[in-house]
Write a protein that holds these residues in place. Structure first.
Motif, PDB file in Angstrom:
ATOM      1  N   MET A   1       0.858  -1.196   0.000  1.00  0.00           N
ATOM      2  CA  MET A   1       0.000   0.000   0.000  1.00  0.00           C
ATOM      3  C   MET A   1       0.889   1.239   0.000  1.00  0.00           C
ATOM      4  SD  MET A   1      -3.378   0.268   2.344  1.00  0.00           S
ATOM      5  CE  MET A   1      -2.929  -1.284   3.083  1.00  0.00           C
ATOM      6  N   ALA A   2       0.552   2.179  -0.844  1.00  0.00           N
ATOM      7  CA  ALA A   2       1.399   3.374  -0.919  1.00  0.00           C
ATOM      8  C   ALA A   2       1.337   4.127   0.404  1.00  0.00           C
ATOM      9  CB  ALA A   2       0.948   4.273  -2.063  1.00  0.00           C
ATOM     10  N   ARG A   3       0.139   4.600   0.724  1.00  0.00           N
ATOM     11  CA  ARG A   3      -0.013   5.287   1.995  1.00  0.00           C
ATOM     12  C   ARG A   3      -1.091   4.570   2.787  1.00  0.00           C
ATOM     13  NH1 ARG A   3      -0.214  10.078   4.525  1.00  0.00           N
ATOM     14  NH2 ARG A   3      -2.460  10.159   4.310  1.00  0.00           N
ATOM     15  N   LYS A   4      -0.815   4.347   4.033  1.00  0.00           N
ATOM     16  CA  LYS A   4      -1.780   3.618   4.836  1.00  0.00           C
ATOM     17  C   LYS A   4      -2.961   4.522   5.178  1.00  0.00           C
ATOM     18  CE  LYS A   4       1.916   0.935   5.148  1.00  0.00           C
ATOM     19  NZ  LYS A   4       3.190   1.278   4.493  1.00  0.00           N
ATOM     20  N   PRO A   5      -4.162   4.000   5.010  1.00  0.00           N
ATOM     21  CA  PRO A   5      -5.346   4.821   5.277  1.00  0.00           C
ATOM     22  C   PRO A   5      -5.435   5.232   6.748  1.00  0.00           C
ATOM     23  CG  PRO A   5      -5.943   2.530   4.939  1.00  0.00           C
ATOM     24  CD  PRO A   5      -4.507   2.658   4.575  1.00  0.00           C
ATOM     25  N   THR A   6      -5.801   6.482   6.970  1.00  0.00           N
ATOM     26  CA  THR A   6      -5.982   6.967   8.335  1.00  0.00           C
ATOM     27  C   THR A   6      -7.450   7.318   8.532  1.00  0.00           C
ATOM     28  OG1 THR A   6      -5.753   9.312   7.856  1.00  0.00           O
ATOM     29  CG2 THR A   6      -3.718   8.052   8.139  1.00  0.00           C
ATOM     30  N   LEU A   7      -7.746   7.748   9.723  1.00  0.00           N
ATOM     31  CA  LEU A   7      -9.116   8.156  10.029  1.00  0.00           C
ATOM     32  C   LEU A   7      -9.587   9.212   9.043  1.00  0.00           C
ATOM     33  CD1 LEU A   7     -10.281   8.939  13.619  1.00  0.00           C
ATOM     34  CD2 LEU A   7     -11.055   7.222  12.022  1.00  0.00           C
ATOM     35  N   ARG A   8      -8.693  10.131   8.737  1.00  0.00           N
ATOM     36  CA  ARG A   8      -9.064  11.222   7.850  1.00  0.00           C
ATOM     37  C   ARG A   8      -9.459  10.707   6.463  1.00  0.00           C
ATOM     38  NH1 ARG A   8      -7.837  16.080   9.119  1.00  0.00           N
ATOM     39  NH2 ARG A   8      -6.094  15.277  10.339  1.00  0.00           N
ATOM     40  N   ASP A   9      -8.744   9.681   6.019  1.00  0.00           N
ATOM     41  CA  ASP A   9      -9.076   9.104   4.719  1.00  0.00           C
ATOM     42  C   ASP A   9     -10.486   8.522   4.736  1.00  0.00           C
ATOM     43  OD1 ASP A   9      -6.542   9.716   3.703  1.00  0.00           O
ATOM     44  OD2 ASP A   9      -5.703   7.888   4.586  1.00  0.00           O
ATOM     45  N   VAL A  10     -10.784   7.814   5.793  1.00  0.00           N
ATOM     46  CA  VAL A  10     -12.119   7.230   5.916  1.00  0.00           C
ATOM     47  C   VAL A  10     -13.143   8.357   5.965  1.00  0.00           C
ATOM     48  CG1 VAL A  10     -13.633   5.798   7.324  1.00  0.00           C
ATOM     49  CG2 VAL A  10     -11.208   5.259   7.177  1.00  0.00           C
ATOM     50  N   SER A  11     -12.811   9.385   6.727  1.00  0.00           N
ATOM     51  CA  SER A  11     -13.707  10.516   6.879  1.00  0.00           C
ATOM     52  C   SER A  11     -14.022  11.156   5.529  1.00  0.00           C
ATOM     53  CB  SER A  11     -13.051  11.534   7.832  1.00  0.00           C
ATOM     54  OG  SER A  11     -13.303  12.856   7.437  1.00  0.00           O
ATOM     55  N   ARG A  12     -12.993  11.409   4.753  1.00  0.00           N
ATOM     56  CA  ARG A  12     -13.201  11.999   3.426  1.00  0.00           C
ATOM     57  C   ARG A  12     -14.051  11.094   2.552  1.00  0.00           C
ATOM     58  NH1 ARG A  12      -8.113  15.076   3.417  1.00  0.00           N
ATOM     59  NH2 ARG A  12      -6.924  13.133   3.348  1.00  0.00           N
ATOM     60  N   ALA A  13     -13.680   9.812   2.518  1.00  0.00           N
ATOM     61  CA  ALA A  13     -14.375   8.881   1.641  1.00  0.00           C
ATOM     62  C   ALA A  13     -15.843   8.726   2.027  1.00  0.00           C
ATOM     63  CB  ALA A  13     -13.677   7.525   1.659  1.00  0.00           C
ATOM     64  N   ALA A  14     -16.105   8.865   3.318  1.00  0.00           N
ATOM     65  CA  ALA A  14     -17.489   8.677   3.764  1.00  0.00           C
ATOM     66  C   ALA A  14     -18.250   9.998   3.771  1.00  0.00           C
ATOM     67  CB  ALA A  14     -17.507   8.062   5.161  1.00  0.00           C
ATOM     68  N   GLY A  15     -17.542  11.104   3.606  1.00  0.00           N
ATOM     69  CA  GLY A  15     -18.204  12.405   3.625  1.00  0.00           C
ATOM     70  C   GLY A  15     -18.699  12.776   5.013  1.00  0.00           C
ATOM     71  N   LEU A  16     -17.998  12.298   6.029  1.00  0.00           N
ATOM     72  CA  LEU A  16     -18.382  12.629   7.403  1.00  0.00           C
ATOM     73  C   LEU A  16     -17.130  13.116   8.125  1.00  0.00           C
ATOM     74  CD1 LEU A  16     -20.543   9.469   8.052  1.00  0.00           C
ATOM     75  CD2 LEU A  16     -21.370  11.821   8.230  1.00  0.00           C
TER      76      LEU A  16
END
Lengths: 351, 351
Positions: A1-16
DNA sequence: CCCGCGAACCTAATCGTTTAGGAGGTCCTT
DNA sequence: AAGGACCTCCTAAACGATTAGGTTCGCGGG
C-alpha cells in the motif's frame, strides 16, 4: 500500500467528519445507525486499521504487560507464561517478555536498561519473576506502573507490592522430611543466586529439616543456568577428599538439569548411590530416568493469579483516573498470596 | 508522580525550547555543549523518560517484532526464542510473542484477530512459526510488514517470503533409514496438523524411507498438543485387532510427550517392545528413560538466522523510506534457507 | 564598516487519534 | 407559536514527541 489509510481518509471517503468516524468505529453513541453503517463499510473497503500508537498517546492508555525474567532456560517459565497469556487475553492485553539476562548471564546494567525500556513504552504493568533492584522499584512506582511478583518476593523496601509465591519454607521442609525419613544423613543443596528470593526460603527450610533429622547439609551456589550448575557441581565433587553426598537437592530446574548431567556422566546410579529431589515440577519429570521426585509448584495457576491480580490493579487505576484521582496502584494486603505445594513422590528419592 | 514529566517540562525547567531539548537528548547537532549538558542534567533531575508512543507516532517507526506461534507447550520454542531474543537485542528491538491458540487449540478466528492486532500496533516485522492463512499474508503485505517463516514455510501464494527451515525431507529419510537398518518393518507416524508445513515434508520423507526399506507405515494425526496426542494414540491402540507397531515416530515434541505417556502407562518397554524416535531435539532428551534418539534441529540457530534476516529487511525498509522509496519489504531469494540436521542416536531406537 | 556565513536556537506544523464544546435540526409539549 | 429536549454531527484542541524553516548573533574577511 502506498499510503496507509488513516481516520481522515475514511472521513473523506465517507463524507463525514473524523469525529463521527471515530465514534462510529469505537461503538460510541451520537452516531445514527445509517452513518455508522456507512463508516464501517467505507473503513472495510479502505482496509483501515487504527494506529495504536496514536490511540495510546491520545487516550493515555497502554495495552501490554511485561513479564520480566532472567534465564529463560528455566522450563518452569513455560507453564507460567501459559497461565499469564491465557488470563491476559481475557482483557485484551498482551504479554511481552523482557529477559534481563544476555547470553544467559544477569547483569545489573541490563536490569536497569530493561526497566528504562519498559517505562519508555509506558507498560501497563509488570510481572516480575525475580527480585528487582530497589531503585528500579522506585522508578516503576514513580511512573505508577503496578508490579506483581511471581515466585520471588519484592525487596523489603517494597512490602506493599503483591506477590504470588509458594510457601517455600514449608515446601522445603517437606523435601527435607522425606529425605530424612529415607534415612539419608548427608545432603547437598545445589542453589542458584539469592537474586531469586525463593533461594533463601528454600535453603532455610532445608536447613531446618536437616537440623530436625540430624542430617549434614552442604550448600553450594551456582549461576542460574545449566552450564554453571554442571561446572559448579563438578568442581565440588572433584575437590580432593570429598565423597559423594547421599542425597542431592536441586534448587530449581536448571540446577536439576546440570546435576543430572554430571551424575550421568560419572555413572552414578540414582537413587542407589545418591538420591535426587528437586523443586519445580515440569512436564518431563515423570519420564526421566528414574522418574523424578519433585515439588509441585503449580506454576500455571501462579501465572493465572498473578495476571488476574495485575489486571485488577490496572483496571482500578483506569477507573481512578476517570474519576480524576491519582493513578497510584492500589495494592491490597490480600494480594500477597502464598500457595502451598505438594511433594510428588516418584522414584529418584529411593521410593 | 502526579504528572509525568514531558519534553515541555524539561524545556521549561532548562529555559530552552523543546526543539533544543529534543536535539540534545537525541544526540543531534545544532546544540552547544553547554546547553546539552544542562538539558541532560535537568532531564535526569526531573526523571524524564521519553514517551515511545509519541515517538513512534511522529517518526513512524516501531521497535517490536512479533513471533507468531501456536501451542507454546512445544518445548522446541524455548531454544528458538532464545536465539531470536539474543539477536534482536543487538538492534534494540524487542520480541513479543503472539500465541494464536487459546487453551491450546488453534482457531482461524484467533489467527485473524491476532494479525489484526499486530497491524494495529504497526509491528516492525513478524516471525511466523506456522503457515498463515493467505488473506492474512495479504494483509501483512498491504501494510508492508515483513514476514519471515521459521520451521514452517509460507503458503504457496507467497513464495517470495523468506523461510528458515530444516531439510525435513532428508531428515525424515534419515530417521526412516535408521529404523530400516534396525530391521523394523512396522512403523507408526504420530503426526500433527498440516497447518505446520513441516508435517507434509516429514510424512513424505518417512513414507519414502518406508518404501525403500519395505516397511509398513501408518500415519495418524492429532491436534498439536500433549493431551490430544495421548488421546489419539490411545484410541488408535485400543482399536480391536490392532497390534503394537514395532516403531513409533513422534512428529514433534508434544507428539513425543503424548506417545511416551501412553507407552509408559501401558507398561510397554522401549526399545524392546517398540522403538521410539522423534523430531526436535530438546534439553531433556538425553536424560529420559531410555535416552531418546532424535533429530537435531538446531532451533536456536534457526532463531538467530530468522531474526537476522528480518532485521536486515526492516533496516532496508527504513533506508528505502529515507530515500523516499516505497517501504515494500525487499525479500531476496537467498533468504529461503534450508538447514540440514543430524540424527542424534541414543538408546530409544534400540541402539 | 559592511557583508556573509555558520552555529545556536526558536516557532510552529505535524504524526493519527479522541473528545470537549457547540451548532443546527427535528419533534414534542404546553 | 415558542420553548425545550434530543439527536446528530462538526470544529478544533489536545496527547508528546520530531523537524522544516526561520531568526538572531557573533565573528572573520574584504
Amino acid at each position: 500500500m502506498a499510503r496507509k489509510p488513516t481516520l481522515r481518509d475514511v472521513s473523506r471517503a465517507a463524507g463525514l467528519s473524523v469525529y463521527t468516524v471515530s465514534r462510529a468505529l469505537s461503538n460510541g453513541d451520537g452516531v445514527s445507525a445509517a452513518s455508522r453503517e456507512l463508516v464501517l463499510k467505507v473503513a472495510r473497503e479502505l482496509g483501515y486499521v487504527p494506529n495504536r500508537a496514536a490511540q495510546e498517546l491520545r487516550k493515555n492508555t497502554r495495552s501490554s504487560v511485561a513479564v520480566v525474567t532472567a534465564s529463560t532456560s528455566n522450563y518452569y517459565y513455560i507453564d507460567l507464561m501459559k497461565g499469564i497469556q491465557r488470563t491476559l487475553r481475557l482483557s485484551d492485553r498482551t504479554a511481552i517478555v523482557a529477559d534481563i539476562a544476555a547470553e544467559g548471564v544477569y547483569t545489573p546494567e541490563l536490569e536497569d536498561a530493561t526497566i528504562q525500556d519498559l517505562i519508555q513504552s509506558r507498560t501497563a504493568g509488570v510481572i516480575a519473576t525475580l527480585t528487582l533492584a530497589p531503585h528500579n522499584m522506585k522508578l516503576l512506582e514513580d511512573w505508577d506502573i503496578p508490579v506483581v511478583f511471581v515466585d520471588s518476593i519484592p525487596h523489603e523496601s517494597a512490602t506493599r507490592v503483591p506477590s504470588i509465591t509458594t510457601d517455600n519454607f514449608s515446601a522445603s521442609m517437606k523435601v527435607g522430611a522425606h529425605l530424612g525419613e529415607h534415612g539419608y544423613r548427608d545432603w547437598l543443596f545445589l542453589a542458584y543466586p539469592a537474586r531469586w528470593s525463593t533461594r533463601a526460603e528454600r535453603e532455610r527450610g532445608i536447613r531446618a529439616a536437616a537440623l530436625k533429622y540430624g542430617a549434614g547439609i552442604e550448600v553450594i551456589e551456582s549461576e542460574n543456568d545449566v552450564e554453571s550448575a554442571y561446572a559448579t557441581l563438578t568442581a565440588y565433587l572433584d575437590t580432593p577428599g570429598r565423597a559423594l553426598p547421599r542425597a542431592v537437592i536441586a534448587g530449581n530446574n536448571p540446577m536439576l538439569h546440570g546435576a543430572l548431567r554430571v551424575l550421568h556422566a560419572r555413572g552414578v546410579r540414582i537413587p542407589d548411590d545418591v538420591a535426587v529431589v528437586a523443586f519445580d515440577e515440569f512436564a518431563w519429570a515423570a519420564l526421566l530416568d528414574p522418574p523424578l521426585t519433585v515439588l509441585n509448584e503449580d506454576s500455571e495457576t501462579i501465572g493465572v493469579i498473578a495476571a488476574q491480580t495485575l489486571t485488577r490493579i490496572i483496571d482500578d487505576q483506569i477507573k481512578a483516573e476517570l474519576r480524576g484521582d491519582p493513578p497510584t496502584p492500589a495494592y491490597r494486603p490480600e494480594d500477597r498470596r502464598e500457595l502451598s505445594s505438594d511433594l510428588i513422590i516418584r522414584r529418584s528419592c529411593g521410593c
